[in-house]
Structure formats: C-alpha cells, structure tokens
Scaffold this active site. Structure first.
Site, PDB file in Angstrom:
ATOM      1  N   LYS A   1       3.121 -15.282   2.431  1.00  0.00           N
ATOM      2  CA  LYS A   1       3.022 -16.005   1.158  1.00  0.00           C
ATOM      3  C   LYS A   1       4.459 -16.351   0.769  1.00  0.00           C
ATOM      4  CE  LYS A   1       0.648 -17.453  -2.444  1.00  0.00           C
ATOM      5  NZ  LYS A   1      -0.178 -18.656  -2.396  1.00  0.00           N
TER       6      LYS A   1
ATOM      7  N   ASP B   1     -11.671  -8.406   6.878  1.00  0.00           N
ATOM      8  CA  ASP B   1     -13.024  -8.283   6.302  1.00  0.00           C
ATOM      9  C   ASP B   1     -13.680  -9.663   6.273  1.00  0.00           C
ATOM     10  OD1 ASP B   1     -12.748  -5.531   5.759  1.00  0.00           O
ATOM     11  OD2 ASP B   1     -13.819  -5.729   3.850  1.00  0.00           O
TER      12      ASP B   1
ATOM     13  N   ASP C   1      -3.319 -17.958   1.658  1.00  0.00           N
ATOM     14  CA  ASP C   1      -4.484 -18.611   1.038  1.00  0.00           C
ATOM     15  C   ASP C   1      -5.059 -19.686   1.961  1.00  0.00           C
ATOM     16  OD1 ASP C   1      -1.982 -19.622   0.525  1.00  0.00           O
ATOM     17  OD2 ASP C   1      -2.379 -20.251  -1.527  1.00  0.00           O
TER      18      ASP C   1
ATOM     19  N   ASP D   1      -5.609  -6.651   5.865  1.00  0.00           N
ATOM     20  CA  ASP D   1      -6.782  -5.907   5.398  1.00  0.00           C
ATOM     21  C   ASP D   1      -7.847  -6.883   4.908  1.00  0.00           C
ATOM     22  OD1 ASP D   1      -8.365  -3.815   4.582  1.00  0.00           O
ATOM     23  OD2 ASP D   1      -7.144  -3.254   2.855  1.00  0.00           O
TER      24      ASP D   1
ATOM     25  N   TYR E   1       0.825  -1.210   0.000  1.00  0.00           N
ATOM     26  CA  TYR E   1       0.000   0.000   0.000  1.00  0.00           C
ATOM     27  C   TYR E   1       0.865   1.267   0.000  1.00  0.00           C
ATOM     28  CZ  TYR E   1      -4.107  -2.876   1.132  1.00  0.00           C
ATOM     29  OH  TYR E   1      -5.113  -3.812   1.113  1.00  0.00           O
TER      30      TYR E   1
END
Ligand code: NAD
Length: 356
Positions: A186, A247, A219, A243, A141
C-alpha cells in the site's frame, strides 16, 4: 526416515481436523519406509484452561525438538474477552516467533471437481495456480499495541532484513514455478510499504533476473484476485495483507476448509496449519472439512521431511476423493448428503493406501 512431529490441535474444530491429518500421515507411514512419532501439546484456549498460558513452556520445548509441527487452530468465544490478560491468538503468534517461521507459504490451486463450490464462474477458475508468500513474524500483528478507553494503536514496522528474507523465499519459489512475482503493498499511503517496494525493486531483479516483477496496491490486488486469478504466480506481501488476501483466495478453491499452509524458517523446520480458524460455529458437529489440514500435512512431508513423492501421494488422494463426489458440508451441493469429517478422512486414508 524417522521424524518427531509435534501435534497441536488447539481449539474448536482444530482437534477434529488434526485427527484426520495425523491419520493421513499414519497411512503414509504404513506404506513402509518411514516412522513418525507424534507428540501432542497444548496451545491456545485449551492451553489457557489447563495451564493459564496460551503457549506453555512444554509446547515451546516441543516446538524446538520436533522436526516439524502440525497445528489445528486456536481461539473461540470462551476466550474472546478483550480485557483478558491471555488470549489464544497470542499463543499462535508466540509459537510462530519462537520457531522463527517468517515465511508463510499458501498455495491456491483450483480443481475442476470443485468449480461448482466456488461463487465464481468456472471459466475464471480454470488453471488458477498461485502461491501467496506472506511475511509472518513482523508488521502490524507484532508491533507495539496500546489501548485506552477512547484511543488505541497498533504499530506497523518492518526492518529491511525482514523484507529481504521474505522476498528471497518468494524469488526461489518463483524460479521453480512460472517466474513471475507480484509484490503487494500500500505504497501510496504507508511508509512500511514504500520501504517494501524499494527493497523489492532492489533485490528481486538483481538476485532473480529471470523473474518478472510487478507491483500491485493491496486494494487493487483484492479485485484482480477475483477478476484475473489465473495471471498470478507468486504473490509476496506483508503479514496482514497476506492474511486477508488468502481468505479471499480460498473462495477460488471453493472453501476456506481447503487451503493449507507451510510456515518456514531458515533451518528447514516448519509449522503446518490450515489457513482457517477454529470455526466455533461448527465445532463438535463432525462436519468440518479436514482437507486443508491434510494438505498441510502433505506440505510437511515435502518441506520439512523432503518426502516429495509421499506428499504428492497425499495430494492426489485428496483430489481423487473429491472427484469421486465425497464432500464435506462446506463443499456439498445444498440438499445432497455430505460426508462427516471422519468419513472424509477415512476416504483419503484408503486412497493413500490404494493409489499407485
Ligand atoms: P474461521 O476461519 O474459524 O471460520 C470462518 C467460517 O468458515 C465459519 O463459518 C466456519 O464454519 C467456516 N470454516 C472454517 N474452517 C472450516 C472447515 N475446515 N470446514 C468447514 N467450514 C469451515 O474464522 P472466524 O470465525 O473468523 O474465527 C473463529 C476463531 O478462530 C476466532 O477466535 C479467531 O481468532 C480464530 N482464528 C484462528 C486462526 C488460526 O488458528 N490460525 C485463524 C483465523 C481465525
């Protein structure tokens, strides 16, 4: 206790939910012993409209002077032109960077009163109590960005020191909880993740020997959050993964409108905001759920002002009101009457005043 609280409603439902969180803090102050001064500022689209900047100088100054900052949300279709030179979301990134709030703490706790609002089965939700510690001022970001007509790139980079301080926040938090950390990355694909994993393997067992450390690829973590959410205690992860995963985790609690967050720096300062956005689809209708913002105000009391009993009083008030059946539209069973944002806030204020 006297405290200056910066209040940045932002855009969309931001103003609606912030009004109820300020009301909850007023109800705490009315119990006696504390004086909170609220100073409002502009951020996001509202700030672009008024000043041309998403993070105006006055707001930067306020974020420096305040003991803590309470934020609603930024963004909306009015300011979503990809070619615009100033975007609301940049205001938020600038605020986080200016305050140096690198650790975003997002607790996810299920409550039996809300089991029916979650798409998951109740037996999966029983006893879920986890916290995501998301790195907030680095990663993709914040990396260099380029966009041409047919090509675009976003750089993801992390310094060892950025990873270390985030892991320490997670380690301290785990020591006060069930002493388990899941580090999400990851590492099978990304170099930043390989560094993240190496730093975690070096630092966490050395500095927090009583904490059990496990690694999960992001994942797989997305799947395990739904298949075995109870197993998680503290999740530490980089900016974008945190982030997205939070959610997803909000569905365990029942609504995106329920989740609070605290973004902390090393100076005891903090930025407190719900995890949701400005929800333009329901802005102005008075139906937004203010609980995530009110619970963020509770985190402000706890983390920036050291008022743990008062924080618990606010949290208890929120859950008592939900137990009593008062629900905003996002949590109500279809066909049953729903409370407005204002009615939900009022019920919580009464409960704060009444709770013993
Ligand atoms: P969103 O979180 O605003 O909304 C997603 C969905 O959840 C919508 O259907 C919305 O109605 C619902 N929702 C969100 N908060 C709710 C609440 N308190 N009560 C009831 N329902 C609620 O995400 P989005 O629609 O993807 O983004 C809208 C705008 O918000 C965009 O401009 C985005 O950039 C911005 N955004 C800002 C933040 C922030 O300020 N921290 C975070 C995420 C998105």
């Amino acid at each position: 206790m006297e405290a200056l609280i910066g209040v940045l409603p932002g855009d969309g439902i931001g103003g609606e939910v912030i009004a109820e969180a300020v009301g909850a803090l007023d109800a705490v102050a009315a119990l006696g012993g504390h004086r909170f001064e609220f100073r409002h500022g502009l951020i996001g689209g509202a700030a672009i409209d008024a000043t041309g900047r998403a993070f105006p100088e006055d707001t930067r100054q306020l974020s420096r002077e305040a003991d803590a900052v309470l934020l609603g949300a930024v963004g909306g279709p009015k300011w979503s032109d990809p070619d615009a030179s100033e975007r609301p979301e940049q205001g938020l990134l600038d605020l986080r960077a200016a305050m140096g709030v690198y650790a975003n703490v997002r607790p996810v706790r299920t409550h039996p009163a809300l089991f029916d609002a979650s798409p998951l089965k109740a037996e999966r939700l029983e006893g879920v109590d986890l916290v995501v510690v998301r790195e907030l001022t680095g990663g993709i970001y914040f990396g260099e960005k380029h966009r041409a007509v047919d090509r675009a790139s976003d750089l993801c980079s992390y310094e060892r020191s950025e990873i270390e301080r985030l892991l320490r926040t997670g380690g301290r938090m785990a020591m006060e909880r069930r002493r388990k950390i899941t580090s999400v990355d990851k590492a099978n694909v990304l170099e930043t993740s390989r560094l993240w994993r190496r730093v975690a393997d070096g630092l966490l067992p050395a500095e927090f020997p009583d904490v059990v450390l496990e690694h999960l690829l992001v994942d797989a973590a997305a799947m395990h959050l739904l298949s075995r959410p109870r197993d998680f205690d503290v999740i530490v992860t980089e900016n974008m993964f945190g982030d997205i995963l939070t959610d997803e985790a909000s569905m365990l609690v029942g609504s995106l409108g329920m989740l609070p967050s605290a973004s902390l720096n090393d100076r005891g300062g903090g930025l407190y905001e719900p995890i949701h956005g400005s929800a333009p689809d329901i802005a102005g209708l008075g139906v937004a759920n203010p609980c995530g913002t009110i619970l963020s105000a509770a985190m402000l009391l706890r983390h920036s002002l050291g008022l743990d009993a008062e924080a618990r009083r606010v949290e208890t008030a929120v859950y008592r009101v939900l137990e009593s059946g008062v629900r905003t539209r996002d949590l109500a069973t279809p066909g049953t009457p729903a409370a407005t944002t204002r009615q939900m806030g009022e019920a919580i204020r009464h409960q704060i005043a009444a709770a013993r």
